[in-house]
Design a protein around this motif. Structure first.
Motif, PDB file in Angstrom:
ATOM      1  N   ASN A  69      45.642  42.228  46.785  1.00  0.00           N
ATOM      2  CA  ASN A  69      44.095  41.657  46.769  1.00  0.00           C
ATOM      3  C   ASN A  69      43.846  41.428  45.398  1.00  0.00           C
ATOM      4  O   ASN A  69      43.613  42.309  44.438  1.00  0.00           O
ATOM      5  CB  ASN A  69      43.422  43.233  47.325  1.00  0.00           C
ATOM      6  CG  ASN A  69      41.929  42.760  47.478  1.00  0.00           C
ATOM      7  OD1 ASN A  69      41.191  41.740  46.445  1.00  0.00           O
ATOM      8  ND2 ASN A  69      41.341  43.583  47.898  1.00  0.00           N
ATOM      9  N   VAL A  70      44.017  40.111  44.819  1.00  0.00           N
ATOM     10  CA  VAL A  70      43.948  39.727  43.687  1.00  0.00           C
ATOM     11  C   VAL A  70      42.433  40.290  43.171  1.00  0.00           C
ATOM     12  O   VAL A  70      42.354  40.703  41.880  1.00  0.00           O
ATOM     13  CB  VAL A  70      43.979  38.226  43.583  1.00  0.00           C
ATOM     14  CG1 VAL A  70      43.455  37.496  42.098  1.00  0.00           C
ATOM     15  CG2 VAL A  70      45.233  37.858  43.673  1.00  0.00           C
ATOM     16  N   PHE A  71      41.439  40.176  43.884  1.00  0.00           N
ATOM     17  CA  PHE A  71      39.852  40.408  43.509  1.00  0.00           C
ATOM     18  C   PHE A  71      40.000  41.726  43.101  1.00  0.00           C
ATOM     19  O   PHE A  71      39.518  42.141  42.076  1.00  0.00           O
ATOM     20  CB  PHE A  71      39.051  40.315  44.452  1.00  0.00           C
ATOM     21  CG  PHE A  71      37.606  40.827  44.309  1.00  0.00           C
ATOM     22  CD1 PHE A  71      36.820  39.974  43.364  1.00  0.00           C
ATOM     23  CD2 PHE A  71      37.175  41.934  44.817  1.00  0.00           C
ATOM     24  CE1 PHE A  71      35.508  40.529  43.158  1.00  0.00           C
ATOM     25  CE2 PHE A  71      35.934  42.061  44.391  1.00  0.00           C
ATOM     26  CZ  PHE A  71      34.957  41.331  43.669  1.00  0.00           C
ATOM     27  N   SER A  72      40.662  42.862  43.798  1.00  0.00           N
ATOM     28  CA  SER A  72      40.692  44.013  43.571  1.00  0.00           C
ATOM     29  C   SER A  72      41.390  44.373  42.236  1.00  0.00           C
ATOM     30  O   SER A  72      40.881  45.315  41.271  1.00  0.00           O
ATOM     31  CB  SER A  72      41.047  44.875  44.527  1.00  0.00           C
ATOM     32  OG  SER A  72      41.190  46.233  44.404  1.00  0.00           O
ATOM     33  N   TYR A  73      42.323  43.726  41.874  1.00  0.00           N
ATOM     34  CA  TYR A  73      43.298  44.172  40.790  1.00  0.00           C
ATOM     35  C   TYR A  73      42.341  43.440  39.548  1.00  0.00           C
ATOM     36  O   TYR A  73      42.562  44.195  38.129  1.00  0.00           O
ATOM     37  CB  TYR A  73      44.425  43.366  40.825  1.00  0.00           C
ATOM     38  CG  TYR A  73      45.605  44.156  41.646  1.00  0.00           C
ATOM     39  CD1 TYR A  73      46.291  44.987  41.019  1.00  0.00           C
ATOM     40  CD2 TYR A  73      45.930  44.074  42.786  1.00  0.00           C
ATOM     41  CE1 TYR A  73      47.032  45.951  41.740  1.00  0.00           C
ATOM     42  CE2 TYR A  73      46.938  44.840  43.555  1.00  0.00           C
ATOM     43  CZ  TYR A  73      47.457  45.716  42.931  1.00  0.00           C
ATOM     44  OH  TYR A  73      48.379  46.364  43.413  1.00  0.00           O
ATOM     45  N   LYS A  74      41.841  42.416  39.576  1.00  0.00           N
ATOM     46  CA  LYS A  74      41.000  41.839  38.450  1.00  0.00           C
ATOM     47  C   LYS A  74      39.753  42.780  38.347  1.00  0.00           C
ATOM     48  O   LYS A  74      39.517  43.075  36.885  1.00  0.00           O
ATOM     49  CB  LYS A  74      40.197  40.493  38.962  1.00  0.00           C
ATOM     50  CG  LYS A  74      41.353  39.316  38.718  1.00  0.00           C
ATOM     51  CD  LYS A  74      40.742  38.070  39.054  1.00  0.00           C
ATOM     52  CE  LYS A  74      41.664  36.930  38.827  1.00  0.00           C
ATOM     53  NZ  LYS A  74      40.797  35.405  39.492  1.00  0.00           N
ATOM     54  N   ARG A  97      48.040  36.874  35.912  1.00  0.00           N
ATOM     55  CA  ARG A  97      47.798  35.979  34.720  1.00  0.00           C
ATOM     56  C   ARG A  97      48.661  34.646  34.877  1.00  0.00           C
ATOM     57  O   ARG A  97      48.127  33.741  34.680  1.00  0.00           O
ATOM     58  CB  ARG A  97      48.017  36.882  33.563  1.00  0.00           C
ATOM     59  CG  ARG A  97      47.866  35.936  32.211  1.00  0.00           C
ATOM     60  CD  ARG A  97      48.980  36.770  31.080  1.00  0.00           C
ATOM     61  NE  ARG A  97      50.264  36.780  31.107  1.00  0.00           N
ATOM     62  CZ  ARG A  97      51.109  37.385  30.776  1.00  0.00           C
ATOM     63  NH1 ARG A  97      50.745  38.505  29.806  1.00  0.00           N
ATOM     64  NH2 ARG A  97      52.531  37.430  30.992  1.00  0.00           N
ATOM     65  N   GLU A  98      49.825  34.719  35.535  1.00  0.00           N
ATOM     66  CA  GLU A  98      50.781  33.770  35.488  1.00  0.00           C
ATOM     67  C   GLU A  98      50.575  32.723  36.596  1.00  0.00           C
ATOM     68  O   GLU A  98      50.268  31.520  36.411  1.00  0.00           O
ATOM     69  CB  GLU A  98      52.209  34.133  35.639  1.00  0.00           C
ATOM     70  CG  GLU A  98      52.459  34.927  34.513  1.00  0.00           C
ATOM     71  CD  GLU A  98      52.556  34.241  33.280  1.00  0.00           C
ATOM     72  OE1 GLU A  98      52.694  33.029  33.207  1.00  0.00           O
ATOM     73  OE2 GLU A  98      52.481  34.931  32.177  1.00  0.00           O
ATOM     74  N   ASP A  99      50.208  33.310  37.761  1.00  0.00           N
ATOM     75  CA  ASP A  99      49.861  32.723  39.032  1.00  0.00           C
ATOM     76  C   ASP A  99      49.343  33.556  40.219  1.00  0.00           C
ATOM     77  O   ASP A  99      49.886  34.222  40.854  1.00  0.00           O
ATOM     78  CB  ASP A  99      51.108  31.784  39.458  1.00  0.00           C
ATOM     79  CG  ASP A  99      50.828  30.648  40.813  1.00  0.00           C
ATOM     80  OD1 ASP A  99      49.825  30.985  41.271  1.00  0.00           O
ATOM     81  OD2 ASP A  99      51.691  30.242  40.899  1.00  0.00           O
ATOM     82  N   GLU A 100      47.740  33.600  40.141  1.00  0.00           N
ATOM     83  CA  GLU A 100      47.298  34.259  40.940  1.00  0.00           C
ATOM     84  C   GLU A 100      47.428  33.917  42.306  1.00  0.00           C
ATOM     85  O   GLU A 100      47.526  34.714  43.336  1.00  0.00           O
ATOM     86  CB  GLU A 100      45.737  34.369  40.663  1.00  0.00           C
ATOM     87  CG  GLU A 100      45.050  33.355  41.009  1.00  0.00           C
ATOM     88  CD  GLU A 100      43.551  33.620  40.659  1.00  0.00           C
ATOM     89  OE1 GLU A 100      42.500  33.817  41.391  1.00  0.00           O
ATOM     90  OE2 GLU A 100      43.193  33.948  39.466  1.00  0.00           O
ATOM     91  N   ASP A 101      47.758  32.751  42.845  1.00  0.00           N
ATOM     92  CA  ASP A 101      47.873  32.301  43.914  1.00  0.00           C
ATOM     93  C   ASP A 101      49.381  32.632  44.585  1.00  0.00           C
ATOM     94  O   ASP A 101      49.421  33.107  45.851  1.00  0.00           O
ATOM     95  CB  ASP A 101      47.887  30.673  44.206  1.00  0.00           C
ATOM     96  CG  ASP A 101      46.515  30.089  44.145  1.00  0.00           C
ATOM     97  OD1 ASP A 101      45.369  30.751  44.212  1.00  0.00           O
ATOM     98  OD2 ASP A 101      46.428  28.856  43.603  1.00  0.00           O
TER      99      ASP A 101
END
Length: 323
Positions: free
Chosen positions: A199-204, A187-191
């Protein structure tokens, strides 16, 4: 003057509608408040979950627990369909897709060709039959004055609130776990989170599935004491849920519960006072105008809370989502 509406407003604290919206708002808080996903279609998850439960119960004869499982499967599939093409893109793409999907579902289930399955515009009645069969409460009338409930109403109220509190406690622990810290980091800074090898996609996707599942379960609680009506799951429902999490606190676990209670109490009180105002000509409005005016009152209350309590009624100032 009849002031019984004051007791009825207090009855909103324990009503199944408040329970359902609290649970659905908790799911939206997981997605929006903690992960930063702009899901404008939580009503769609509620609709798909409610229809999965009602159709498997009434058309296929599934027992209660199997029908609940079908709801979880349906909302998971919907989250995958919506999330796979959008979660790698900017947040506004998810907002567009989810709000469109919710409307598509509402119009599809109302199609005349699907009346034998979905009931069309009339919806589905009687989905509570398997849940009521589990009721251990003796038949009778419980409560006092205008706040009276039969054994089935009391059963869904007790089960609903226990379930919501247990889920809230589980979500609270989940948000304090390493998984919760990762999604709050997204939420704060996915980069920055991606640079740490996550794995940001997986967590989302996991967050979208979890929030959608809670929305589907909320629909079950909502339809058990009444019926499943497709028009109850329009865009307005999602905006009600967004209002609720902003009232209670978008980045808190128990904020959606408090927000749901406050929202429905204020709405009920506003409706009662406006009914008296129309009856005794205190305000120059008609009965037709009464409905929109009560939403204006809720809107003004929300504006004041956003101005003076941007983190919600129980949120901490440093956790304000819009800070």
């Amino acid at each position: 003057m009849d002031f019984s509406f004051l007791l009825l407003a207090l009855g909103q604290i324990i009503s199944p509608q408040t329970i359902a919206y609290a649970l659905a708002a908790l799911g939206l808080a997981v997605q929006f408040g903690f992960t930063g996903l702009l899901n404008f279609g939580q009503a769609g998850f509620m609709a798909i979950g409610g229809y999965a439960f009602a159709i498997t119960t009434l058309r296929l004869g599934f027992p209660f627990w199997l029908a609940v499982l079908s709801t979880l499967v349906a909302t998971t599939v919907m989250a995958l369909i919506l999330g796979i093409p959008t979660l790698r893109l900017r947040a506004d793409y998810l907002a567009i897709v989810t709000i469109a999907a919710a409307e598509i579902i509402r119009y599809v289930v109302k199609t005349p060709d699907l009346i034998p399955i979905t009931g069309g515009s009339d919806g589905l009645n009687g989905a509570a039959v398997t849940f009521d069969a589990l009721n251990p409460i003796p038949p009778g009338s419980y409560g006092f004055g205008p706040l009276r409930y039969d054994e089935n109403d009391l059963w869904i109220i007790l089960v609903g609130w226990v379930f919501v509190i247990v889920v809230a406690l589980l979500v609270r622990q989940l948000m304090r776990s390493p998984w919760g810290r990762v999604i709050k980091g997204i939420r704060e800074d996915e980069d920055a989170v991606r640079s740490l090898g996550k794995n940001v996609f997986s967590y989302k996707m996991q967050s979208l599935i979890l929030g959608g599942a809670l929305g589907g379960l909320a629909a079950i609680i909502n339809i058990i004491p009444t019926s499943l009506q497709p028009d109850n799951y329009g865009t307005q429902t999602t905006f009600f849920l967004l209002t609720i999490i902003l009232l209670g606190g978008a980045t808190t676990v128990f904020g959606p519960l408090v927000g749901a209670i406050v929202f429905w109490i204020v709405l009920s009180l506003a409706d009662g006072f406006l009914s008296l105002a129309v009856q005794y000509h205190w305000l120059p409005i008609t009965t037709i105008q009464q409905g929109p005016v009560r939403f204006i009152i809720v809107g003004v209350a929300l504006m004041l809370i956003v101005i003076f309590r941007p983190s919600g009624l129980i949120g901490k100032k440093r956790e304000a989502f819009f800070a």
